[in-house]
Design an enzyme around this catalytic site. Structure first.
Site: not given
Ligand code: GCU
Ligand code: CA
Length: 529
Positions: A406, A365, A361-362, A337
């Site tokens: 997230k 997180d 990914d994000d 992330d």
């Protein structure tokens, strides 16, 4: 132009608050004009004069290709900042975004919206750090459409208000040696300086690339004090890059590990580590103006020092400020992330004026899991997550979660605060509770053009106020559970009235004071109060 008077007034105001201990260097302002068609500027394309309204003898018509850049040489009288005003025309229908770099370091994205016609010249302004002497300012287009036509750059440089190097500081340079005195003329190494610095002292890192094969650690117990943090800072106006590309990808191979407390890290780029770029295990630290990129796990992560670290010593009250984290990617594509405060963090950690983009990914997180239980509440404010789930080079990994923010994991309630933040063009949800059934405060956020839901909550008692949602890539309606009133404008198939203000290409930069300035369609986005 800002006058000398107003600058010294500003300096006095800063002193009056007690925030600045050393006297600022004398500030002075100067402006200069650089035409794109004349040396030392370079234009990867042709110098044309067929669209009237340019100044000088023409403009740069860049090749329409990714990376076909125009480059300026901007001189500054001293270390400090420059306000750059690029004059351009973009007769194409779409924006032509460009990465702005100064002396090789990323300084933001200029969005260069359509100006309707090729004679419709206008300016785009950004504030960037500069050093005394010649600075290379480059506009490098990020799409195949290339740059707009670029007429010129007006640069206004002002002196720094960073405290000048102090007599007691330790100096580190890429060519420093362990045994050297650590003075400006005999710089030492970073690891040696960390072992020698007194609590509350300063380590200045000179610009350049530091190649490391091993983690650089500030060990637990090497602390600043509550009144004076130990500083690990870029030398004013310079950009040190800690490069860990010699590492292999492995959890032990982090880049810079900050297990001490009461440190202030400023202005450092950490790249290509085998795991996290920067890992913070200590507390009460400030991590400011860092860039974490191309690391093989999350760019900047907070978490406990070791599996034996008791919960009350999990990292708490750290502030991440005006930091950027991008293009972090693990080879599995499911962990890296931009920023993470997850699994084992204590209370009071804050992200402010931070930007996470193009991570595999994000963007953020805040994951939790039953093994280790709830984490402390995190505050994310005045921040931006965009383009996460796809790297800058276009790579996507099917394992990536691809959310902007997230905010939880595995049905464990934690009452995070997320406000005045923007999610734009992320590969899945903009903001997602991610199975956090807590009572989060979600206010004054803007979420646009994310692939799935702009806001995605399926449980909990979160309180939503003043949030705006515009366009969802897949047409997914927002979903919230909890307390959401009419101050919100969620998306359920149509754009509400506020969305007119939130269209167009995204741009951002950090202002001189560290504030994150985001533009959409050329207009500054102001969220919340
Ligand atoms: C047209 C225009 C050029 C411009 C180009 C482009 O050819 O005349 O000045 O640079 O479009 O799309 O880049
Ligand atoms: Ca062109």
């Amino acid at each position: 132009m800002r006058s000398k008077e107003s600058l010294s007034l500003l300096a006095c105001a800063a002193l009056a608050t007690g925030a600045v201990v050393a006297l600022p260097t004398a500030a002075s302002a100067a402006s200069a004009r650089y035409e794109a068609e004349s040396a030392p500027a370079t234009c990867d394309g042709s110098v044309d004069a067929d669209h009237t309204g340019y100044t000088g003898t023409g403009f740069c018509n860049g090749r329409n290709a990714v990376g076909a850049a125009v480059q300026f040489t901007v001189s500054a009288g001293q270390d400090g900042t420059a306000t750059l005003a690029f004059r351009f025309a973009n007769g194409a229908a779409s924006a032509r975004p460009a990465e702005v770099t100064v002396n090789g370091a990323a300084a933001g994205i200029a969005s260069f919206e359509s100006t309707g016609t090729w004679t419709g010249w206008t300016t785009k302004t950004l504030t960037v750090p500069v050093r005394s002497g010649a600075n290379t300012v480059r506009l490098s287009p990020t799409t195949a459409a290339g740059l707009p036509n670029v007429d010129r750059l007006d640069a206004e440089t002002t002196g720094t208000t960073t405290p000048p190097p102090s007599a007691t500081a330790l100096y580190v340079a890429p060519n420093g040696t362990d045994g050297a005195a650590g003075t400006l003329s005999a710089p030492t190494t970073l690891t040696s300086a960390i072992s020698r610095v007194a609590p509350g002292g300063t380590i200045y890192l000179r610009g350049g690339t530091y190649a490391y094969a091993q983690t650089v650690t500030v060990p637990a117990g090497n602390n600043g004090t509550a009144s004076t943090r130990t500083r690990l800072s870029a030398y004013p106006g310079e950009r040190p890059v800690l490069d860990f590309s010699a590492m292999t990808e492995a959890p032990a191979n982090r880049g810079l590990v900050l297990n001490g407390s009461y440190w202030h890290v400023h202005g450092i780029t950490v790249q290509r580590a085998g795991d996290n770029g920067i890992y913070v295990g200590g507390s009460n630290n400030v991590v400011e103006r860092t860039v974490t990129r191309f690391n093989r796990d999350t760019g900047l992560q907070l978490g406990r020092i070791a599996s034996t670290t008791p919960r009350e010593q999990w990292p708490s009250h750290n502030l991440v400020l005006s930091a950027e984290s991008h293009d972090n990617a693990d080879s599995d594509g499911e962990d890296a992330d931009g920023f993470a405060a997850k699994l084992t963090v204590g209370p009071g950690n804050v992200f402010r004026h931070t930007v996470a983009h193009h991570n595999i990914d994000d963007g953020w997180d805040l994951y939790t899991k039953p093994d280790t239980g709830p984490i402390g509440a995190v505050t994310i404010e005045d921040s931006l997550a965009y383009g996460n789930g796809t790297l800058s080079d276009g790579t996507v990994n099917a394992n990536g979660d691809r959310n902007g923010y997230k905010l939880g994991g595995e049905d464990i309630p934690v009452d995070h605060v997320v406000r005045r933040s923007i999610a734009h063009g992320n590969g899945k949800h903009g903001f997602t509770y991610n199975s956090n059934p807590g009572s989060m405060k979600v206010s004054d956020n803007l979420s646009v053009d994310n692939a799935q839901r702009n806001y995605s909550w399926d449980a909990g008692t979160s309180v939503f106020r003043g949030n705006t949602s515009c366009r969802s890539g897949s047409g997914s309606n927002d979903k919230t559970v909890g307390d959401a009133d009419a101050t919100n404008q969620f998306w359920s198939g149509t754009n509400g009235s506020r969305c007119a203000a939130y269209t167009g290409a995204l741009g951002w930069s950090f202002a001189t004071d560290g504030r994150l300035v985001v533009t959409l369609g050329g207009r500054e986005v102001r969220l919340g109060a």
